[in-house]
Design a protein around this motif. Structure first.
Motif, PDB file in Angstrom:
ATOM      1  N   SER A 173       0.686  -1.188   0.289  1.00 61.07           N
ATOM      2  CA  SER A 173       0.133   0.386   0.088  1.00 61.07           C
ATOM      3  C   SER A 173       0.838   1.603  -0.199  1.00 61.07           C
ATOM      4  O   SER A 173       0.159   2.340   0.113  1.00 61.07           O
ATOM      5  CB  SER A 173      -0.650   0.459   1.119  1.00 61.07           C
ATOM      6  N   GLU A 174       2.295   0.868   0.506  1.00 56.80           N
ATOM      7  CA  GLU A 174       3.540   2.377   0.152  1.00 56.80           C
ATOM      8  C   GLU A 174       3.258   2.487  -0.994  1.00 56.80           C
ATOM      9  O   GLU A 174       3.712   3.858  -1.439  1.00 56.80           O
ATOM     10  CB  GLU A 174       4.434   1.855   0.799  1.00 56.80           C
ATOM     11  N   PHE A 175       2.756   1.947  -2.228  1.00 61.69           N
ATOM     12  CA  PHE A 175       3.416   1.643  -3.457  1.00 61.69           C
ATOM     13  C   PHE A 175       2.754   0.993  -4.174  1.00 61.69           C
ATOM     14  O   PHE A 175       2.672   2.174  -5.419  1.00 61.69           O
ATOM     15  CB  PHE A 175       5.017   1.209  -3.685  1.00 61.69           C
ATOM     16  N   CYS A 176       1.136   1.895  -4.230  1.00 65.17           N
ATOM     17  CA  CYS A 176       0.575   0.990  -4.857  1.00 65.17           C
ATOM     18  C   CYS A 176      -1.126   1.006  -4.320  1.00 65.17           C
ATOM     19  O   CYS A 176      -1.169   0.067  -3.564  1.00 65.17           O
ATOM     20  CB  CYS A 176       0.579  -0.116  -6.153  1.00 65.17           C
ATOM     21  N   LYS A 177      -1.872   1.531  -5.103  1.00 62.60           N
ATOM     22  CA  LYS A 177      -2.883   1.900  -4.583  1.00 62.60           C
ATOM     23  C   LYS A 177      -3.931   1.322  -4.915  1.00 62.60           C
ATOM     24  O   LYS A 177      -4.074   0.978  -6.374  1.00 62.60           O
ATOM     25  CB  LYS A 177      -3.697   3.139  -4.648  1.00 62.60           C
ATOM     26  N   LYS A 178      -4.930  -0.319  -4.299  1.00 63.47           N
ATOM     27  CA  LYS A 178      -5.824  -0.870  -5.132  1.00 63.47           C
ATOM     28  C   LYS A 178      -5.555  -1.513  -6.286  1.00 63.47           C
ATOM     29  O   LYS A 178      -5.957  -1.584  -7.439  1.00 63.47           O
ATOM     30  CB  LYS A 178      -7.417  -0.126  -5.016  1.00 63.47           C
ATOM     31  N   HIS A 218      10.821  -3.771  -7.027  1.00 60.91           N
ATOM     32  CA  HIS A 218      12.026  -1.980  -5.977  1.00 60.91           C
ATOM     33  C   HIS A 218      11.860  -1.514  -5.418  1.00 60.91           C
ATOM     34  O   HIS A 218      13.011  -1.198  -4.800  1.00 60.91           O
ATOM     35  CB  HIS A 218      12.030  -2.184  -8.090  1.00 60.91           C
ATOM     36  N   ASN A 219      10.642  -0.601  -4.814  1.00 60.55           N
ATOM     37  CA  ASN A 219      10.913  -0.012  -4.256  1.00 60.55           C
ATOM     38  C   ASN A 219      10.393  -0.266  -2.844  1.00 60.55           C
ATOM     39  O   ASN A 219      10.482   0.138  -2.344  1.00 60.55           O
ATOM     40  CB  ASN A 219       9.498   0.857  -4.459  1.00 60.55           C
ATOM     41  N   ALA A 220      10.065  -2.008  -2.759  1.00 59.63           N
ATOM     42  CA  ALA A 220       9.762  -2.294  -1.547  1.00 59.63           C
ATOM     43  C   ALA A 220      10.717  -3.234  -1.228  1.00 59.63           C
ATOM     44  O   ALA A 220      10.528  -3.235   0.602  1.00 59.63           O
ATOM     45  CB  ALA A 220       8.302  -3.452  -1.978  1.00 59.63           C
ATOM     46  N   ASN A 249      13.267   0.232  -0.288  1.00 58.57           N
ATOM     47  CA  ASN A 249      12.251   0.893   0.966  1.00 58.57           C
ATOM     48  C   ASN A 249      12.400   0.015   2.224  1.00 58.57           C
ATOM     49  O   ASN A 249      10.562  -0.167   2.700  1.00 58.57           O
ATOM     50  CB  ASN A 249      10.900   2.156   0.865  1.00 58.57           C
ATOM     51  N   ARG A 250      12.874  -0.954   2.684  1.00 61.16           N
ATOM     52  CA  ARG A 250      12.699  -1.804   3.799  1.00 61.16           C
ATOM     53  C   ARG A 250      12.123  -1.808   4.614  1.00 61.16           C
ATOM     54  O   ARG A 250      12.612  -0.713   5.610  1.00 61.16           O
ATOM     55  CB  ARG A 250      13.807  -2.767   4.401  1.00 61.16           C
ATOM     56  N   LEU A 251      10.899  -2.069   5.251  1.00 61.04           N
ATOM     57  CA  LEU A 251       9.901  -1.888   6.238  1.00 61.04           C
ATOM     58  C   LEU A 251      10.179  -2.658   7.928  1.00 61.04           C
ATOM     59  O   LEU A 251      11.279  -3.609   7.175  1.00 61.04           O
ATOM     60  CB  LEU A 251       8.377  -2.381   6.504  1.00 61.04           C
TER      61      LEU A 251
END
Length: 411
Positions: free
Chosen positions: A59-64, A116-118, A121-123
């Motif tokens: 959800s941080e990088f893509c909505k629905k 790639h973003n996930a 930008n590791r949670l």
């Protein structure tokens, strides 16, 4: 031939959007393949288990995202965060290729970018303040547990819900004790260790190829369930009813504890499940068990009276989440009628019990409405019965599942 990820993708889609049960869907998916079974099983169970955590990352990088895209993204994120042996490049590239193979090439750039973003930008999952996201357990379930059992107890068992559940082998004491069983398992190339009078299996194995299993030396049963059945206390010549028996583990344990003497009636409402009990008893060489169809909510006066009754009722299953991870996502409203059914089965079962006899009421859930409240209602409406023991077991890394049992005596 389908790739392992393709099979996992199709299986997950069935679980999330066709309401398939994870264990049944996985068994069906891997039943006819020889390679990749462990990878598929790990990936499917892992994505279901960690869905809340994974969706929070996505959800941080893509909505629905659309359903099939979401399944692919979930698979990719799980591989990135929870499968150390899968390189990030493989997790991302294979996810893009999976989209291409399933007619979703239009979304391949989106999938590539999100993953790639996930990855970049590791949670920091371990230090999350939101424990629902941290452990992938819905807030409504955590809040119910906090209210029932207290924050300290719940926080202690939450981590175990995402661990592999131990596998316990119950020796068939007619033929082998725990030491002898461990020796036979070792001869089959299976590692294990003695735990009380059981064996904890420490390596992967296939029951169909295990000689000790085929020769009837053991059956599989969780430690918590085994301890509950054992607490009922059997004598060799008891008449025992196992009301909701299939697939038969509780009856097999009772028969073994009774040295296969006395008489055990193992009931189930479905014929195919009765056949499972019969097959298991035959494999174990147990002659004291009679399996038959019976509805636990209906009293049949033609049946004999029992010295001991095992009443392990249908339940919400919140104690076995680590074995069936999708259970954690149940809506609490969907189980609100269960206590009425449980009470009805308990009330009916009690009518078969002799004076001085004992009944085991048990569930594999952590929900006081299905556990203590049902027992309290039963005792309050039946003056001739009293509770001898009431135990709640919480899941732990090396122990049994979440479980509740009460031993009820007819005065």
């Amino acid at each position: 031939m389908k790739s392992s990820r393709q099979i996992a993708f199709e299986t997950l889609y069935k679980i999330f959007y066709d309401d398939a049960y994870s264990n049944i869907a996985i068994d069906s998916a891997v039943s006819e393949i020889s390679e990749g079974k462990s990878f598929i099983t790990r990936l499917v169970y892992g994505v279901v288990e960690r869905k809340i955590t994974i969706d929070s990352i996505i959800s941080e990088f893509c909505k629905k995202p659309k359903p099939k895209i979401l399944v692919i993204l979930r698979m990719g994120v799980y591989q990135l965060y929870f499968m150390d042996k899968v390189p990030s490049s493989a997790a991302i590239n294979e996810s893009v290729e999976l989209a291409n193979r399933n007619g979703l090439s239009y979304y391949s750039k989106l999938i590539n970018a999100v993953l790639h973003n996930a990855d970049r930008n590791r949670l920091d999952i371990e230090n999350l303040a939101d424990i629902s996201v941290k452990y992938s357990v819905p807030h409504h379930l955590i809040n119910m547990w906090y209210k029932a059992y207290g924050k300290e107890t719940v926080d202690a068992f939450l981590p175990s819900l995402n661990e592999s559940a131990p596998v316990f082998a119950v020796p068939n004491k007619i033929f082998a004790d725990a030491d002898e069983l461990l020796y036979e398992l070792n001869c089959d190339g299976i590692d294990g260790e003695i735990f009380s009078d059981l064996v904890v299996i420490k390596s992967s194995f296939d029951l169909k190829k295990c000689r000790a299993f085929q020769n009837g030396l053991f059956h599989i049963e969780d430690l918590s369930c085994y301890n509950a059945v054992k607490a009922l206390g059997f004598d060799e010549n008891d008449v025992v009813f196992d009301i909701c028996s299939a697939p038969g583990g509780k009856a097999f344990t009772a028969a073994s504890l009774m040295n296969d003497k006395g008489k055990i009636y193992a009931f189930d409402i479905h014929e195919h499940r009765v056949n499972l009990i019969k097959e298991g008893a035959a494999r174990l060489g147990l002659t004291s068990i009679t399996a038959m169809m019976n509805n636990g909510t209906e009293f049949h006066s033609a049946l004999p009276r029992a010295d001991k009754i095992i009443c392990d009722v249908p339940c919400s299953g919140f104690g076995i989440i680590r074995r069936k991870p999708e259970i954690r996502y149940k809506d609490l409203d969907s189980i609100k009628e269960l206590p009425d059914l449980q009470f009805e089965i308990l009330n009916t079962s009690s009518k078969y019990l002799k004076e001085g006899g004992r009944l085991l009421y048990s569930t594999c859930t952590l929900n006081k409405r299905e556990n203590e409240k049902v027992v309290e209602k039963f005792v309050s409406e039946n003056s001739g019965f009293s509770v001898l023991e009431s135990v709640t077991t919480f899941p732990s890394e090396n122990g049994g599942d979440g479980f509740f049992y009460a031993i009820i005596e007819r005065n």
